[in-house]
Design an enzyme around this catalytic site. Sequence first.
Site: not given
Length: 198
Positions: A13, A84
């Site tokens: 990201h 994550e």
Amino acid sequence: MSKILPTIYLARHGETAWSLSGQHTGLTDLPLTERGEQNARRLGERLAGLAFAKVFTSPLQRAAHTCELAGFGAAAETDHELVEWNYGKYEGLRTVEIHAKSPDWQLFRDGCPGGEAPDQISARADRVLSRLRAIHGDGLVFSSGHFLRVLAARWLGLEPAAAQFLALSTASLSALGYENNLSQPVIWLWNDIRHVND
């Protein structure tokens, strides 16, 4: 890269306020910064011309929005296992703050109190890899740095601790593939950021 054997592209990201400050950002759902959005668009330019049989994204907005800005939002499937690392009590802390209390702490060896242990994130990465290896054609994954590092280590058959050697920048592009056949996994490209604005 082989035109016959499949390639799995990994997109981290774009920048967030916490990636900029060095704070551990696990499940906290932060937006991209303005520069993060710009670099997500540039990542899309870097991927232009490539075709993907499947595109997957983490549900966290920093990855999902990067996916959208890169031009793959409509094609992407959300995979909750792409989130994550759960940092538990270390969420929002910088490594220097953690080391002030636990000087010998290493994420990829020790995991996080109240969060995920290395064997847990390794098992999660293995489940994702099973799905990725089942794709007929190339795949594209949008996720976060520490998870993608473990994913790459597991792709090579290494323990999650090996991920400590695979640094990954925001909005970077990496590629996992095979050298001669499906029993020889390799990393073809790692942490490519030539498309990113400084």
